[in-house]
Design a protein around this motif. Sequence first.
Motif, PDB file in Angstrom:
ATOM      1  N   LEU A   1       0.839  -1.200   0.000  1.00  0.00           N
ATOM      2  CA  LEU A   1       0.000   0.000   0.000  1.00  0.00           C
ATOM      3  C   LEU A   1       0.875   1.250   0.000  1.00  0.00           C
ATOM      4  CD1 LEU A   1      -2.818   1.301   0.181  1.00  0.00           C
ATOM      5  CD2 LEU A   1      -2.634   1.113   2.682  1.00  0.00           C
ATOM      6  N   ALA A   2       1.891   1.273   0.863  1.00  0.00           N
ATOM      7  CA  ALA A   2       2.784   2.429   0.942  1.00  0.00           C
ATOM      8  C   ALA A   2       3.566   2.620  -0.354  1.00  0.00           C
ATOM      9  CB  ALA A   2       3.741   2.270   2.123  1.00  0.00           C
ATOM     10  N   LEU A   3       3.993   1.522  -0.972  1.00  0.00           N
ATOM     11  CA  LEU A   3       4.732   1.609  -2.234  1.00  0.00           C
ATOM     12  C   LEU A   3       3.870   2.253  -3.316  1.00  0.00           C
ATOM     13  CD1 LEU A   3       7.168   0.881  -4.030  1.00  0.00           C
ATOM     14  CD2 LEU A   3       6.126  -1.371  -4.366  1.00  0.00           C
ATOM     15  N   GLY A   4       2.638   1.790  -3.455  1.00  0.00           N
ATOM     16  CA  GLY A   4       1.746   2.375  -4.449  1.00  0.00           C
ATOM     17  C   GLY A   4       1.433   3.827  -4.158  1.00  0.00           C
ATOM     18  N   LEU A   5       1.228   4.151  -2.890  1.00  0.00           N
ATOM     19  CA  LEU A   5       0.938   5.538  -2.519  1.00  0.00           C
ATOM     20  C   LEU A   5       2.142   6.442  -2.785  1.00  0.00           C
ATOM     21  CD1 LEU A   5      -1.077   5.056   0.802  1.00  0.00           C
ATOM     22  CD2 LEU A   5      -1.969   5.759  -1.432  1.00  0.00           C
ATOM     23  N   MET A   6       3.355   5.917  -2.578  1.00  0.00           N
ATOM     24  CA  MET A   6       4.555   6.687  -2.918  1.00  0.00           C
ATOM     25  C   MET A   6       4.549   7.040  -4.410  1.00  0.00           C
ATOM     26  SD  MET A   6       8.483   5.434  -3.293  1.00  0.00           S
ATOM     27  CE  MET A   6       7.961   4.579  -4.785  1.00  0.00           C
ATOM     28  N   ASN A   7       4.203   6.080  -5.249  1.00  0.00           N
ATOM     29  CA  ASN A   7       4.126   6.359  -6.676  1.00  0.00           C
ATOM     30  C   ASN A   7       3.124   7.471  -6.960  1.00  0.00           C
ATOM     31  OD1 ASN A   7       5.969   4.324  -7.289  1.00  0.00           O
ATOM     32  ND2 ASN A   7       4.394   2.783  -7.637  1.00  0.00           N
ATOM     33  N   MET A   8       1.984   7.425  -6.287  1.00  0.00           N
ATOM     34  CA  MET A   8       0.952   8.453  -6.481  1.00  0.00           C
ATOM     35  C   MET A   8       1.450   9.828  -6.022  1.00  0.00           C
ATOM     36  SD  MET A   8      -1.430   6.720  -7.877  1.00  0.00           S
ATOM     37  CE  MET A   8      -0.115   5.668  -8.530  1.00  0.00           C
ATOM     38  N   VAL A   9       2.180   9.843  -4.921  1.00  0.00           N
ATOM     39  CA  VAL A   9       2.738  11.111  -4.415  1.00  0.00           C
ATOM     40  C   VAL A   9       3.696  11.711  -5.433  1.00  0.00           C
ATOM     41  CG1 VAL A   9       4.251  12.126  -2.653  1.00  0.00           C
ATOM     42  CG2 VAL A   9       2.421  10.546  -1.981  1.00  0.00           C
ATOM     43  N   HIS A  10       4.526  10.881  -6.020  1.00  0.00           N
ATOM     44  CA  HIS A  10       5.514  11.376  -6.979  1.00  0.00           C
ATOM     45  C   HIS A  10       4.879  11.774  -8.314  1.00  0.00           C
ATOM     46  CE1 HIS A  10       9.021   9.180  -4.750  1.00  0.00           C
ATOM     47  NE2 HIS A  10       8.661  10.301  -4.176  1.00  0.00           N
ATOM     48  N   ILE A  11       3.781  11.142  -8.680  1.00  0.00           N
ATOM     49  CA  ILE A  11       3.124  11.467  -9.950  1.00  0.00           C
ATOM     50  C   ILE A  11       2.226  12.694  -9.823  1.00  0.00           C
ATOM     51  CG2 ILE A  11       1.439  10.659 -11.663  1.00  0.00           C
ATOM     52  CD1 ILE A  11       2.488   7.787 -11.061  1.00  0.00           C
ATOM     53  N   PHE A  12       1.413  12.754  -8.754  1.00  0.00           N
ATOM     54  CA  PHE A  12       0.369  13.787  -8.659  1.00  0.00           C
ATOM     55  C   PHE A  12       0.684  14.916  -7.682  1.00  0.00           C
ATOM     56  CE2 PHE A  12      -2.054   9.896  -9.902  1.00  0.00           C
ATOM     57  CZ  PHE A  12      -2.462  10.341 -11.150  1.00  0.00           C
ATOM     58  N   ASN A  13       1.646  14.710  -6.778  1.00  0.00           N
ATOM     59  CA  ASN A  13       1.988  15.731  -5.785  1.00  0.00           C
ATOM     60  C   ASN A  13       0.733  16.276  -5.073  1.00  0.00           C
ATOM     61  OD1 ASN A  13       3.613  19.021  -5.893  1.00  0.00           O
ATOM     62  ND2 ASN A  13       3.380  17.602  -4.202  1.00  0.00           N
ATOM     63  N   PRO A  14      -0.110  15.386  -4.495  1.00  0.00           N
ATOM     64  CA  PRO A  14      -1.333  15.858  -3.833  1.00  0.00           C
ATOM     65  C   PRO A  14      -1.027  16.476  -2.475  1.00  0.00           C
ATOM     66  CG  PRO A  14      -1.091  13.508  -3.490  1.00  0.00           C
ATOM     67  CD  PRO A  14       0.043  13.925  -4.396  1.00  0.00           C
ATOM     68  N   ASP A  15      -1.900  17.355  -2.036  1.00  0.00           N
ATOM     69  CA  ASP A  15      -1.788  17.836  -0.660  1.00  0.00           C
ATOM     70  C   ASP A  15      -2.608  16.970   0.295  1.00  0.00           C
ATOM     71  OD1 ASP A  15      -4.273  18.655  -1.566  1.00  0.00           O
ATOM     72  OD2 ASP A  15      -4.124  20.698  -0.813  1.00  0.00           O
ATOM     73  N   ARG A  16      -3.526  16.169  -0.276  1.00  0.00           N
ATOM     74  CA  ARG A  16      -4.402  15.333   0.546  1.00  0.00           C
ATOM     75  C   ARG A  16      -4.618  13.992  -0.146  1.00  0.00           C
ATOM     76  NH1 ARG A  16      -7.935  18.342   3.323  1.00  0.00           N
ATOM     77  NH2 ARG A  16      -6.047  19.602   3.469  1.00  0.00           N
ATOM     78  N   ILE A  17      -4.317  12.912   0.571  1.00  0.00           N
ATOM     79  CA  ILE A  17      -4.712  11.577   0.138  1.00  0.00           C
ATOM     80  C   ILE A  17      -5.756  11.081   1.121  1.00  0.00           C
ATOM     81  CG2 ILE A  17      -4.031   9.165  -0.165  1.00  0.00           C
ATOM     82  CD1 ILE A  17      -1.315  10.079  -1.118  1.00  0.00           C
ATOM     83  N   ILE A  18      -6.894  10.658   0.591  1.00  0.00           N
ATOM     84  CA  ILE A  18      -7.952  10.088   1.414  1.00  0.00           C
ATOM     85  C   ILE A  18      -7.999   8.589   1.147  1.00  0.00           C
ATOM     86  CG2 ILE A  18     -10.398  10.145   2.024  1.00  0.00           C
ATOM     87  CD1 ILE A  18      -8.996  12.805   2.519  1.00  0.00           C
ATOM     88  N   LEU A  19      -7.987   7.803   2.206  1.00  0.00           N
ATOM     89  CA  LEU A  19      -8.093   6.355   2.087  1.00  0.00           C
ATOM     90  C   LEU A  19      -9.498   5.924   2.488  1.00  0.00           C
ATOM     91  CD1 LEU A  19      -4.698   5.250   3.690  1.00  0.00           C
ATOM     92  CD2 LEU A  19      -5.220   5.557   1.266  1.00  0.00           C
ATOM     93  N   GLY A  20     -10.125   5.100   1.654  1.00  0.00           N
ATOM     94  CA  GLY A  20     -11.471   4.635   1.947  1.00  0.00           C
ATOM     95  C   GLY A  20     -11.712   3.274   1.336  1.00  0.00           C
ATOM     96  N   GLY A  21     -12.956   2.819   1.399  1.00  0.00           N
ATOM     97  CA  GLY A  21     -13.315   1.504   0.889  1.00  0.00           C
ATOM     98  C   GLY A  21     -13.478   0.509   2.021  1.00  0.00           C
ATOM     99  N   GLY A  22     -14.168  -0.587   1.738  1.00  0.00           N
ATOM    100  CA  GLY A  22     -14.517  -1.546   2.767  1.00  0.00           C
ATOM    101  C   GLY A  22     -13.342  -2.140   3.506  1.00  0.00           C
ATOM    102  N   LEU A  23     -12.282  -2.516   2.783  1.00  0.00           N
ATOM    103  CA  LEU A  23     -11.131  -3.127   3.439  1.00  0.00           C
ATOM    104  C   LEU A  23     -10.390  -2.094   4.290  1.00  0.00           C
ATOM    105  CD1 LEU A  23      -9.466  -5.630   3.913  1.00  0.00           C
ATOM    106  CD2 LEU A  23      -8.202  -5.159   1.804  1.00  0.00           C
ATOM    107  N   ILE A  24     -10.236  -0.894   3.785  1.00  0.00           N
ATOM    108  CA  ILE A  24      -9.585   0.172   4.551  1.00  0.00           C
ATOM    109  C   ILE A  24     -10.373   0.471   5.825  1.00  0.00           C
ATOM    110  CG2 ILE A  24      -8.998   2.634   4.565  1.00  0.00           C
ATOM    111  CD1 ILE A  24      -7.036   0.986   2.946  1.00  0.00           C
ATOM    112  N   ASP A  25     -11.693   0.542   5.705  1.00  0.00           N
ATOM    113  CA  ASP A  25     -12.521   0.806   6.885  1.00  0.00           C
ATOM    114  C   ASP A  25     -12.286  -0.244   7.967  1.00  0.00           C
ATOM    115  OD1 ASP A  25     -13.631   3.023   5.679  1.00  0.00           O
ATOM    116  OD2 ASP A  25     -15.459   2.000   5.034  1.00  0.00           O
TER     117      ASP A  25
END
Length: 291
Positions: free
Chosen positions: A213-237
């Motif tokens: 999960l952290a590896l994929g999120l790192m990729n997203m951080v480097h691609i999109f440079n978001p100020d906010r990542i929200i985690l959701g969905g049944g498994l995350i909950d």
Amino acid sequence: MLKGVDIGGTFIKVLWEDGSREKHFIKDIKGNRERFLEKLRDIVLDKNPTGVGIAVAGFTSKTGKVFKSPNIPVLDGVELHELFKDSDVRIVVGNDVSVAAFGEWFFDNRDSEVLLLVAVGTGLGGGLVVGGEVFFGVCGSALEIGHHIIHSGGYPCSCGRHGCWEAYCSSYGLQRIYREYGGETLGDYVIVEKAKSGEAIALKTVEKFKEYLALGLMNMVHIFNPDRIILGGGLIDGMRELLEDIEEKVKELSEDLPSSCLSIRFSDAGEFLGARGALAFIKQHQSDIDS
């Protein structure tokens, strides 16, 4: 009154503008296209809404055509706007996680400039909101981030490829990791409960899941440079208390500059994540028309 409708593989969920909620079980008919579409039409038009936002899992175009829905194949090729063409109800359609991301921004995160929602349940999907606008891409299929490759030649994914992020971070990904570590075949929710109770194999499984999960999120951080990542969905909950250190793990993997702008939060929408996004989507469209 407006409402949001989220078409899932087991339930169709409805959230009305006044906060009323509905769940309609449809798993028993999702192999029958005619019955499924008839049921969907009845749910969407029930109680005479003034407008409806519809969230659909899968590759959905900006015009409302579902090109491919892996978990709801009866919708493949369906033009949803055509289903309601003889109705006066205004209908807007979008990918479920994309519109869910808009719901996160619309209701809870209007201070965010670049918001990324990552929803993990049966599969893994993403949605991006930039400056208050959903980024759908040219055709409407943007942010299928569950199908970016994090391990070449890795685990088989539900999409038919190998090594997708979803193959590791999803209900079936968690189950697969647990089996590989010597556990039996169990439901994802059972594995999570075992981890909470301290079972060694389950805890090891959750730690490996978090690495992916952290590896994929790192990729997203480097691609999109978001100020906010929200985690959701049944498994995350279900795993929320086991993921309290996920922001720290992502920032450890990421470059300092994008990390300095980033915060990671959990959605409070629960199982109505998609329906709430669909409601926000139709509210925004209605507001644009009224203005």
